[in-house]
Design a protein around this motif. Structure first.
Motif: not given
Length: 249
Positions: A98-127
């Protein structure tokens, strides 16, 4: 004395994210509490057990747990950690359909990373869009090694200072999830993989519908991971490639 930090689907802003230590302490406490949660169904021919805890007064949603134990034929402790403790979101895109796209937003430290993740499902469910901070910790001080991955939602839209980071989020309904995963080294080369999560899909999907399917949905990740890992198990990682190049120089 301030109340201890509790893991919840309520997101902080980027400037308000807790420290590594705060999140790790909360994650350890949550994982220990799962030992008393109510057992539910089993999946993957009994190899994956599920448990749950009802929504409490300080929770945004109910909690669900999956638990599986693996021998070295599935993956060793080091192999699990190499894929779940390092760039976890990017690796999940390879084994969670279900994961369609992953984007690195910010690497805050070697142990903390911020991501935004897009899930895409079959219609009629929106991403669905999930923006999460993933905090990792590898504990090698005890006899049995343990690796933790704590994921919490982050709000990039409330603080104007975060507007540049918010532009990296894809279009879609914003969902929220919080999770704690522990990879624990057992005797005989075995590994316990324990993952607790609480989530809300957002949009028009009723929360009770999401709760009904949560156990089966999170259980699918285990066989998906093992199947994918076996396709990449023999591939050298970047460090091995670098060492090989150095040795032939």
């Amino acid at each position: 004395m301030a109340d201890p930090y509790r893991l919840t689907i309520t997101p902080p802003t980027l400037s308000g994210i807790p420290s590594d230590e705060t999140l790790l302490n909360a994650g350890r406490e949550l994982i220990e509490s799962t030992k008393s949660w109510k057992q539910g169904k089993t999946y993957d021919k009994g190899r994956v057990k599920t448990f749950s805890r009802p929504k409490g007064p300080e929770d945004g949603a109910a909690w669900h747990l999956r638990l599986s134990v693996h021998g070295p034929e599935d993956a060793t402790f080091d192999e699990f950690w190499s894929k779940l403790g390092v760039d976890k979101a990017e690796n999940e895109k390879s084994f969670i359909p279900d994961i369609h796209k992953v984007t690195l937003v910010k690497r805050i430290s070697p142990t903390q990373v911020l991501w935004t993740i897009q899930y895409v499902f079959p219609p009629p469910v929106s991403p669905r869009i999930f923006t999460v901070l993933q905090t990792t910790h590898l504990d090698t001080t005890s006899a049995a090694r343990a690796g933790y991955v704590i994921s919490i939602p982050v709000d990039l839209t409330s603080d104007p200072a975060d507007s540049e980071f918010a532009k990296l989020e894809e279009k879609g309904v914003k969902g929220r999830y919080v999770s704690v995963e522990r990879i624990l080294e057992l005797e005989g080369g075995k590994v316990e993989w324990r993952m607790a999560t609480s989530s809300s899909p957002g949009g028009n999907i009723p929360q009770f519908v999401a709760e009904m399917t949560m156990a089966s949905k999170i259980s699918e990740d285990v066989p998906h991971f093992i199947k994918w890992f076996h396709t990449v198990r023999s591939q050298p990682n970047a460090e091995q490639v670098g060492e090989a190049a150095a040795n032939t120089a």
